[in-house]
Design a protein around this motif. Structure first.
Motif, PDB file in Angstrom:
ATOM      1  N   GLU A 173       6.267   1.770  -0.548  1.00 21.10           N
ATOM      2  CA  GLU A 173       5.251   0.719  -0.541  1.00 21.10           C
ATOM      3  C   GLU A 173       5.332  -0.015   0.785  1.00 21.10           C
ATOM      4  OE1 GLU A 173       5.771  -1.745  -3.978  1.00 21.10           O
ATOM      5  OE2 GLU A 173       5.000  -0.191  -5.325  1.00 21.10           O
ATOM      6  N   TYR A 174       4.202  -0.020   1.501  1.00 24.38           N
ATOM      7  CA  TYR A 174       4.134  -0.625   2.824  1.00 24.38           C
ATOM      8  C   TYR A 174       3.356  -1.930   2.763  1.00 24.38           C
ATOM      9  CZ  TYR A 174       5.515   4.009   4.429  1.00 24.38           C
ATOM     10  OH  TYR A 174       6.185   5.176   4.623  1.00 24.38           O
ATOM     11  N   THR A 175       3.765  -2.880   3.595  1.00 32.20           N
ATOM     12  CA  THR A 175       3.016  -4.127   3.722  1.00 32.20           C
ATOM     13  C   THR A 175       1.919  -3.915   4.771  1.00 32.20           C
ATOM     14  OG1 THR A 175       4.405  -5.003   5.491  1.00 32.20           O
ATOM     15  CG2 THR A 175       5.102  -5.466   3.213  1.00 32.20           C
ATOM     16  N   ASP A 176       1.018  -4.873   4.877  1.00 32.15           N
ATOM     17  CA  ASP A 176      -0.031  -4.791   5.892  1.00 32.15           C
ATOM     18  C   ASP A 176       0.543  -4.793   7.302  1.00 32.15           C
ATOM     19  OD1 ASP A 176      -2.102  -4.588   4.061  1.00 32.15           O
ATOM     20  OD2 ASP A 176      -2.517  -6.740   4.049  1.00 32.15           O
ATOM     21  N   ASP A 177       1.725  -5.360   7.484  1.00 29.33           N
ATOM     22  CA  ASP A 177       2.370  -5.358   8.799  1.00 29.33           C
ATOM     23  C   ASP A 177       2.657  -3.940   9.294  1.00 29.33           C
ATOM     24  OD1 ASP A 177       2.348  -8.116   8.787  1.00 29.33           O
ATOM     25  OD2 ASP A 177       4.449  -8.309   8.180  1.00 29.33           O
ATOM     26  N   ALA A 178       2.786  -2.992   8.377  1.00 33.94           N
ATOM     27  CA  ALA A 178       3.079  -1.606   8.765  1.00 33.94           C
ATOM     28  C   ALA A 178       1.953  -1.023   9.613  1.00 33.94           C
ATOM     29  CB  ALA A 178       3.321  -0.752   7.525  1.00 33.94           C
ATOM     30  N   ILE A 179       0.730  -1.484   9.413  1.00 38.42           N
ATOM     31  CA  ILE A 179      -0.398  -0.983  10.207  1.00 38.42           C
ATOM     32  C   ILE A 179      -0.168  -1.317  11.677  1.00 38.42           C
ATOM     33  CG2 ILE A 179      -2.883  -1.199  10.644  1.00 38.42           C
ATOM     34  CD1 ILE A 179      -3.145  -1.796   7.590  1.00 38.42           C
ATOM     35  N   LEU A 180       0.210  -2.555  11.960  1.00 40.21           N
ATOM     36  CA  LEU A 180       0.492  -2.957  13.338  1.00 40.21           C
ATOM     37  C   LEU A 180       1.684  -2.180  13.889  1.00 40.21           C
ATOM     38  CD1 LEU A 180       0.088  -4.751  15.830  1.00 40.21           C
ATOM     39  CD2 LEU A 180       1.520  -6.464  14.704  1.00 40.21           C
ATOM     40  N   THR A 181       2.719  -2.027  13.097  1.00 37.53           N
ATOM     41  CA  THR A 181       3.913  -1.312  13.545  1.00 37.53           C
ATOM     42  C   THR A 181       3.574   0.123  13.922  1.00 37.53           C
ATOM     43  OG1 THR A 181       5.336  -2.709  12.176  1.00 37.53           O
ATOM     44  CG2 THR A 181       6.258  -0.598  12.905  1.00 37.53           C
ATOM     45  N   LEU A 235      -1.801   3.990   3.998  1.00 42.31           N
ATOM     46  CA  LEU A 235      -1.357   3.694   5.359  1.00 42.31           C
ATOM     47  C   LEU A 235      -1.802   4.808   6.303  1.00 42.31           C
ATOM     48  CD1 LEU A 235       0.162   1.871   7.338  1.00 42.31           C
ATOM     49  CD2 LEU A 235       2.260   3.096   6.712  1.00 42.31           C
ATOM     50  N   SER A 236      -1.695   6.028   5.858  1.00 41.59           N
ATOM     51  CA  SER A 236      -2.140   7.166   6.652  1.00 41.59           C
ATOM     52  C   SER A 236      -3.633   7.067   6.957  1.00 41.59           C
ATOM     53  CB  SER A 236      -1.826   8.470   5.908  1.00 41.59           C
ATOM     54  OG  SER A 236      -2.342   9.574   6.614  1.00 41.59           O
ATOM     55  N   MET A 263       0.848  -1.172   0.000  1.00 42.86           N
ATOM     56  CA  MET A 263       0.000   0.000   0.000  1.00 42.86           C
ATOM     57  C   MET A 263       0.890   1.230   0.000  1.00 42.86           C
ATOM     58  SD  MET A 263      -1.486   0.205   3.931  1.00 42.86           S
ATOM     59  CE  MET A 263      -1.047  -1.460   4.345  1.00 42.86           C
ATOM     60  N   LEU A 264       0.377   2.301  -0.535  1.00 42.04           N
ATOM     61  CA  LEU A 264       1.117   3.560  -0.579  1.00 42.04           C
ATOM     62  C   LEU A 264       0.934   4.323   0.728  1.00 42.04           C
ATOM     63  CD1 LEU A 264       0.337   4.681  -4.246  1.00 42.04           C
ATOM     64  CD2 LEU A 264       2.357   3.472  -3.375  1.00 42.04           C
ATOM     65  N   ILE A 265       1.723   5.352   0.917  1.00 44.70           N
ATOM     66  CA  ILE A 265       1.731   6.092   2.169  1.00 44.70           C
ATOM     67  C   ILE A 265       0.370   6.711   2.485  1.00 44.70           C
ATOM     68  CG2 ILE A 265       2.559   8.289   1.226  1.00 44.70           C
ATOM     69  CD1 ILE A 265       4.414   8.407   3.765  1.00 44.70           C
ATOM     70  N   LEU A 297       4.218  12.230   9.533  1.00 37.03           N
ATOM     71  CA  LEU A 297       4.697  11.444  10.668  1.00 37.03           C
ATOM     72  C   LEU A 297       5.197  10.079  10.227  1.00 37.03           C
ATOM     73  CD1 LEU A 297       2.240  12.177  13.614  1.00 37.03           C
ATOM     74  CD2 LEU A 297       4.670  12.697  13.466  1.00 37.03           C
ATOM     75  N   LEU A 298       4.545   9.494   9.248  1.00 39.23           N
ATOM     76  CA  LEU A 298       5.006   8.204   8.728  1.00 39.23           C
ATOM     77  C   LEU A 298       6.404   8.338   8.131  1.00 39.23           C
ATOM     78  CD1 LEU A 298       1.693   6.932   7.115  1.00 39.23           C
ATOM     79  CD2 LEU A 298       2.695   6.234   9.312  1.00 39.23           C
ATOM     80  N   ARG A 299       6.632   9.428   7.409  1.00 42.48           N
ATOM     81  CA  ARG A 299       7.971   9.668   6.857  1.00 42.48           C
ATOM     82  C   ARG A 299       8.987   9.897   7.983  1.00 42.48           C
ATOM     83  NH1 ARG A 299       4.771  12.040   2.833  1.00 42.48           N
ATOM     84  NH2 ARG A 299       4.816  14.088   3.817  1.00 42.48           N
ATOM     85  N   TYR A 300       8.553  10.586   9.042  1.00 39.42           N
ATOM     86  CA  TYR A 300       9.425  10.802  10.196  1.00 39.42           C
ATOM     87  C   TYR A 300       9.779   9.461  10.842  1.00 39.42           C
ATOM     88  CZ  TYR A 300      10.948  12.139  14.866  1.00 39.42           C
ATOM     89  OH  TYR A 300      11.662  12.251  16.033  1.00 39.42           O
ATOM     90  N   TYR A 301       8.792   8.583  11.016  1.00 40.19           N
ATOM     91  CA  TYR A 301       9.059   7.267  11.587  1.00 40.19           C
ATOM     92  C   TYR A 301      10.062   6.504  10.714  1.00 40.19           C
ATOM     93  CZ  TYR A 301       4.798   8.094  14.352  1.00 40.19           C
ATOM     94  OH  TYR A 301       3.843   8.610  15.183  1.00 40.19           O
TER      95      TYR A 301
END
Length: 121
Positions: free
Chosen positions: A37-45, A6-7, A1-3, A16-20
């Protein structure tokens, strides 16, 4: 997924995602077009990062703690190094609370009996 997605899914702004990411807390891949490109795991992170930030931890602390985090709360596996960090953070908070309590008491003292009205100028 794109930023942007995810946002939307986490409620955390893209800046903030870019800061992280800059802090080493998120590691997106890059598409052929160069987009993150983020995986679904990024949501949990991201959820874990937000929870740890709400606990008053710094992003530096979180970078160390994040590999020990599980679940959305997050739960932490408490190894000795992790305990040291959390105890140091707690001591720092206790010291700040003590300082604020003394300041609050001093201000109450000024307001309760030590108050003199300033003469009109």
């Amino acid at each position: 997924m794109l930023i942007g997605e995810l946002s939307r899914r986490t409620g955390v702004g893209a800046h903030l995602l870019r800061y992280y990411e800059d802090q080493g807390l998120l590691e997106p891949g890059r598409g052929a077009n160069g987009y993150r490109e983020y995986t679904d795991d990024a949501i949990l992170t991201v959820t874990q990062i937000r929870g740890l930030l709400e606990a008053g931890l710094s992003t530096e602390d979180i970078g160390f703690l994040l590999p020990c985090a599980t679940g959305t709360a997050p739960d932490l596996e408490l190894c000795p190094e992790l305990l040291d960090i959390l105890q140091a953070r707690l001591r720092g908070l206790d010291e700040r609370i003590d300082t604020l309590t003394r300041s609050r008491q001093a201000l109450h003292g000024y307001l309760n009996g030590n108050v003199r009205l300033c003469p009109d100028e």
